[in-house]
Each structure stands twice: as structure tokens, then as C-alpha cells.
Design an enzyme around this catalytic site. Structure first.
Site: not given
Length: 100
Positions: A81-82
Site C-alpha cells: 500500500c502507500l
């Protein structure tokens, strides 16, 4: 940030090495984030909100929706994910569904 069962945090270089061994890389960011920040090569985008349902799909339905073979519960999978929060949640979801 990247997560895998045995290594809760991986570097991009480690991920590249794992991909040589046919590890499925699932990016759990939202689709708008992929559009804005770019797709990681050879990853499959399954937003976190869809993940539990996706991992319980019929394999044919999974292939149709995500253009990727559905992983078996013993296949190596890496989530990203980020910032790392969602990938850790994804790892927890997968583990709770019996993925090792």
C-alpha cells in the site's frame, strides 16, 4: 510499504527478488491511488475493501475480475500500500482466511 507473512516489512529490492520466484504481489491501494501515483509493475490491484471477498471468490471469478490466477492458501503472497497500514491489515485478513 510491503508486507509478507515471514517478513512484515520488505524493501523494493527484496520484492523484486521475490517476484523472480513467482510471488503474487497484491497492491491494496484504492484505484484512484493507482491512477494518481502509478501501478507497481506485475502487481494486481485489489483495494483493501474488496480483499476479503476476493480471497474467497471462485477461482474462475477471481481470474475474470482481476486477470490473475487466484492464489491457493499456500502460495506466497506479498501485499503493498502507500504507507504500510493497509498492507498489514491485508496480511491479517489473508491469515484469518487460512492463507499461510
Amino acid at each position: 510499504s510491503l508486507c509478507a507473512g515471514r517478513a512484515p516489512s520488505l524493501s523494493y529490492r527484496e520484492l523484486k527478488d521475490l517476484k523472480k520466484a513467482n510471488v503474487l504481489h497484491i497492491d491494496v491501494r484504492e484505484r484512484w491511488e493507482i491512477d494518481r501515483f502509478g501501478k507497481i509493475p506485475e502487481s494486481v490491484n485489489i483495494p483493501l475493501g474488496e480483499l476479503v471477498e476476493a480471497l474467497q471468490m471462485d477461482p474462475m471469478q477471481f481470474k475474470e475480475q482481476y486477470n490473475q490466477e487466484m492464489p491457493s492458501k499456500s502460495d506466497p503472497v506479498v501485499f503493498s500500500c502507500l504507507a504500510g497500514t493497509r498492507s498489514k491489515q491485508a496480511l491479517g485478513f489473508a491469515t484469518s482466511l487460512g492463507f499461510s
